[in-house]
Design a protein around this motif. Structure first.
Motif, PDB file in Angstrom:
ATOM      1  N   ALA A   1       0.847  -1.201   0.000  1.00 32.73           N
ATOM      2  CA  ALA A   1       0.000   0.000   0.000  1.00 32.73           C
ATOM      3  C   ALA A   1       0.878   1.244   0.000  1.00 32.73           C
ATOM      4  CB  ALA A   1      -0.909   0.005   1.218  1.00 32.73           C
ATOM      5  N   LYS A   2       0.391   2.290  -0.651  1.00 27.73           N
ATOM      6  CA  LYS A   2       1.138   3.549  -0.689  1.00 27.73           C
ATOM      7  C   LYS A   2       0.174   4.710  -0.503  1.00 27.73           C
ATOM      8  CE  LYS A   2       1.103   3.360  -5.760  1.00 27.73           C
ATOM      9  NZ  LYS A   2       0.146   2.294  -5.796  1.00 27.73           N
ATOM     10  N   ALA A   3       0.705   5.873  -0.235  1.00 29.59           N
ATOM     11  CA  ALA A   3      -0.113   7.061  -0.016  1.00 29.59           C
ATOM     12  C   ALA A   3      -1.029   7.298  -1.215  1.00 29.59           C
ATOM     13  CB  ALA A   3       0.776   8.276   0.229  1.00 29.59           C
ATOM     14  N   GLY A   4      -2.283   7.611  -0.935  1.00 27.63           N
ATOM     15  CA  GLY A   4      -3.261   7.860  -1.979  1.00 27.63           C
ATOM     16  C   GLY A   4      -4.141   6.661  -2.297  1.00 27.63           C
ATOM     17  N   ASP A   5      -3.709   5.446  -1.922  1.00 27.10           N
ATOM     18  CA  ASP A   5      -4.542   4.254  -2.129  1.00 27.10           C
ATOM     19  C   ASP A   5      -5.797   4.345  -1.258  1.00 27.10           C
ATOM     20  OD1 ASP A   5      -2.711   3.238  -3.885  1.00 27.10           O
ATOM     21  OD2 ASP A   5      -1.927   1.702  -2.533  1.00 27.10           O
ATOM     22  N   LYS A   6      -6.846   3.638  -1.652  1.00 25.85           N
ATOM     23  CA  LYS A   6      -8.102   3.620  -0.901  1.00 25.85           C
ATOM     24  C   LYS A   6      -8.241   2.305  -0.143  1.00 25.85           C
ATOM     25  CE  LYS A   6      -9.884   7.481  -2.491  1.00 25.85           C
ATOM     26  NZ  LYS A   6     -10.021   8.640  -1.668  1.00 25.85           N
ATOM     27  N   VAL A   7      -8.504   2.409   1.146  1.00 23.70           N
ATOM     28  CA  VAL A   7      -8.762   1.250   1.988  1.00 23.70           C
ATOM     29  C   VAL A   7     -10.232   1.305   2.391  1.00 23.70           C
ATOM     30  CG1 VAL A   7      -8.266   0.123   4.190  1.00 23.70           C
ATOM     31  CG2 VAL A   7      -6.426   1.187   2.895  1.00 23.70           C
ATOM     32  N   SER A   8     -10.952   0.205   2.166  1.00 32.34           N
ATOM     33  CA  SER A   8     -12.348   0.152   2.603  1.00 32.34           C
ATOM     34  C   SER A   8     -12.528  -1.025   3.551  1.00 32.34           C
ATOM     35  CB  SER A   8     -13.300   0.033   1.415  1.00 32.34           C
ATOM     36  OG  SER A   8     -13.087  -1.172   0.729  1.00 32.34           O
ATOM     37  N   VAL A   9     -13.384  -0.818   4.542  1.00 29.71           N
ATOM     38  CA  VAL A   9     -13.682  -1.853   5.531  1.00 29.71           C
ATOM     39  C   VAL A   9     -15.192  -2.041   5.555  1.00 29.71           C
ATOM     40  CG1 VAL A   9     -13.541  -2.505   7.968  1.00 29.71           C
ATOM     41  CG2 VAL A   9     -11.656  -1.253   6.897  1.00 29.71           C
ATOM     42  N   THR A  10     -15.623  -3.308   5.560  1.00 26.53           N
ATOM     43  CA  THR A  10     -17.040  -3.652   5.582  1.00 26.53           C
ATOM     44  C   THR A  10     -17.290  -4.639   6.706  1.00 26.53           C
ATOM     45  OG1 THR A  10     -17.184  -3.405   3.184  1.00 26.53           O
ATOM     46  CG2 THR A  10     -18.944  -4.664   4.241  1.00 26.53           C
TER      47      THR A  10
ATOM     48  N   GLY B   1     -28.112  -8.937   9.852  1.00 26.14           N
ATOM     49  CA  GLY B   1     -28.050  -8.645   8.429  1.00 26.14           C
ATOM     50  C   GLY B   1     -27.672  -7.219   8.090  1.00 26.14           C
ATOM     51  N   GLU B   2     -27.448  -6.376   9.091  1.00 22.08           N
ATOM     52  CA  GLU B   2     -27.015  -5.001   8.830  1.00 22.08           C
ATOM     53  C   GLU B   2     -25.592  -5.034   8.289  1.00 22.08           C
ATOM     54  OE1 GLU B   2     -27.685  -1.922  11.759  1.00 22.08           O
ATOM     55  OE2 GLU B   2     -29.165  -3.214  12.745  1.00 22.08           O
ATOM     56  N   LYS B   3     -25.316  -4.118   7.376  1.00 24.26           N
ATOM     57  CA  LYS B   3     -24.006  -4.066   6.736  1.00 24.26           C
ATOM     58  C   LYS B   3     -23.543  -2.616   6.671  1.00 24.26           C
ATOM     59  CE  LYS B   3     -21.761  -5.967   2.652  1.00 24.26           C
ATOM     60  NZ  LYS B   3     -21.966  -6.729   1.429  1.00 24.26           N
ATOM     61  N   ARG B   4     -22.294  -2.375   6.986  1.00 24.78           N
ATOM     62  CA  ARG B   4     -21.718  -1.038   6.921  1.00 24.78           C
ATOM     63  C   ARG B   4     -20.404  -1.108   6.177  1.00 24.78           C
ATOM     64  NH1 ARG B   4     -26.168   0.330   8.618  1.00 24.78           N
ATOM     65  NH2 ARG B   4     -26.554   1.442  10.544  1.00 24.78           N
ATOM     66  N   THR B   5     -20.153  -0.078   5.357  1.00 26.48           N
ATOM     67  CA  THR B   5     -18.895   0.043   4.636  1.00 26.48           C
ATOM     68  C   THR B   5     -18.424   1.483   4.773  1.00 26.48           C
ATOM     69  OG1 THR B   5     -19.536  -1.641   3.035  1.00 26.48           O
ATOM     70  CG2 THR B   5     -17.759  -0.171   2.403  1.00 26.48           C
ATOM     71  N   ASP B   6     -17.138   1.646   4.961  1.00 23.82           N
ATOM     72  CA  ASP B   6     -16.539   2.976   5.001  1.00 23.82           C
ATOM     73  C   ASP B   6     -15.158   2.866   4.374  1.00 23.82           C
ATOM     74  OD1 ASP B   6     -16.281   5.661   5.453  1.00 23.82           O
ATOM     75  OD2 ASP B   6     -16.507   5.540   7.626  1.00 23.82           O
ATOM     76  N   GLU B   7     -14.643   3.987   3.871  1.00 22.84           N
ATOM     77  CA  GLU B   7     -13.313   3.954   3.273  1.00 22.84           C
ATOM     78  C   GLU B   7     -12.522   5.183   3.655  1.00 22.84           C
ATOM     79  OE1 GLU B   7     -13.694   3.632  -0.970  1.00 22.84           O
ATOM     80  OE2 GLU B   7     -13.660   5.780  -1.228  1.00 22.84           O
ATOM     81  N   ALA B   8     -11.218   5.057   3.500  1.00 21.68           N
ATOM     82  CA  ALA B   8     -10.291   6.149   3.781  1.00 21.68           C
ATOM     83  C   ALA B   8      -9.101   6.032   2.846  1.00 21.68           C
ATOM     84  CB  ALA B   8      -9.812   6.085   5.236  1.00 21.68           C
ATOM     85  N   ALA B   9      -8.475   7.156   2.613  1.00 22.58           N
ATOM     86  CA  ALA B   9      -7.266   7.177   1.801  1.00 22.58           C
ATOM     87  C   ALA B   9      -6.059   6.930   2.688  1.00 22.58           C
ATOM     88  CB  ALA B   9      -7.122   8.515   1.091  1.00 22.58           C
ATOM     89  N   VAL B  10      -5.081   6.214   2.150  1.00 24.74           N
ATOM     90  CA  VAL B  10      -3.838   5.994   2.873  1.00 24.74           C
ATOM     91  C   VAL B  10      -3.053   7.303   2.850  1.00 24.74           C
ATOM     92  CG1 VAL B  10      -1.681   4.684   2.926  1.00 24.74           C
ATOM     93  CG2 VAL B  10      -3.801   3.561   2.208  1.00 24.74           C
TER      94      VAL B  10
END
Length: 103
Positions: A78-87, A93-102
């Motif tokens: 991974a490098k700066a500017g890449d996108k990391v998402s976590v779900t 059955g509830e589902k959440r997703t969020d993301e952040a940039a490295v």
């Protein structure tokens, strides 16, 4: 749950350290309320993380994980500017997703 996750991802060399704080009650189904009724089980069962859309980590959780769980892991390549998402998905059955940039 107004704020499902807080994600921080920091690059260092050829890897990134990802820290995730998830807002979730994580009830085991064994506690009782003030009236003596059992509080229904409600907990995260699956967690996955992706780097630029490619899954890099999966986990199966159960009722023993604490309220508002914290997760930390490293991603190679991974490098700066890449996108990391976590779900995450819970047992209702509830589902959440969020993301952040490295950074």
């Amino acid at each position: 749950m107004a704020d499902p996750m807080r994600i921080r991802a920091q690059a260092a060399g050829d890897k990134a350290t990802v820290r995730v704080l998830m807002a979730h009650e994580m009830e085991t189904g064994q506690r009782r309320d003030s009236a003596g009724k059992t509080i229904p089980a409600w907990y995260i069962t699956e967690v996955s993380a992706a780097l630029n859309g490619k899954v890099v980590m999966t986990a199966e959780w159960g009722p023993s994980v604490s309220k508002n769980p914290f997760l930390q892991f490293a991603i190679k390549g991974a490098k700066a500017g890449d996108k990391v998402s976590v779900t995450w998905t819970d047992n209702k059955g509830e589902k959440r997703t969020d993301e952040a940039a490295v950074s």
